[in-house]
Design a protein around this motif. Structure first.
Motif, short mmCIF file in Angstrom:
data_model
loop_
_atom_site.label_atom_id
_atom_site.label_comp_id
_atom_site.label_asym_id
_atom_site.label_seq_id
_atom_site.Cartn_x
_atom_site.Cartn_y
_atom_site.Cartn_z
N UNK A 118 0.82 -1.22 0.00
CA UNK A 118 0.00 0.00 0.00
C UNK A 118 0.86 1.27 0.00
N UNK A 119 2.15 1.11 -0.28
CA UNK A 119 3.11 2.22 -0.28
C UNK A 119 3.21 2.91 1.08
N UNK A 120 3.06 2.13 2.15
CA UNK A 120 3.25 2.63 3.51
C UNK A 120 4.61 2.15 4.00
N UNK A 121 5.28 2.97 4.79
CA UNK A 121 6.55 2.57 5.38
C UNK A 121 6.28 1.79 6.66
N UNK A 122 6.86 0.60 6.74
CA UNK A 122 6.66 -0.29 7.88
C UNK A 122 7.99 -0.51 8.57
#
Length: 96
Positions: A55-59
């Motif tokens: 989802x193009x989130x930084x984890x």
């Protein structure tokens, strides 16, 4: 992977220090091939990593079973989504 900004070292006196170009994935630890090396005996060879999910989130994921990574002062048990300005702390070293 494109450059997404910088990871900034927070100096002990609280001001911004060195800025590292940030291109995920980014591995923090003691090993020579880590993107950000922290040369403290309490830091794991591979301590934590930041990845981009589907989802193009930084984890941010903790990889150390001995000394946990902290995000905004709270212990990171497994993985958590990062937001701009979050403070990552590994032992006594902090990054934003």
């Amino acid at each position: 992977m494109p450059l997404l900004g910088n990871i900034v070292v927070i100096e002990r006196h609280g001001e911004d220090g060195t800025a590292f170009p940030f291109t995920p994935p980014c591995l923090f630890g003691r090993k020579l091939d880590c993107d950000i090396r922290i040369q403290l005996p309490q830091v794991s060879d591979e301590h934590c990593k930041i990845e981009l999910n589907e989802n193009n989130e930084l984890i941010l994921t903790n990889l150390s079973s001995v000394n946990p990574t902290r995000i905004n002062g709270q212990v990171l048990n497994q993985s958590e989504r990062l937001k701009h300005g979050d403070l990552i702390t590994i032992i006594d070293r902090s990054y934003r």
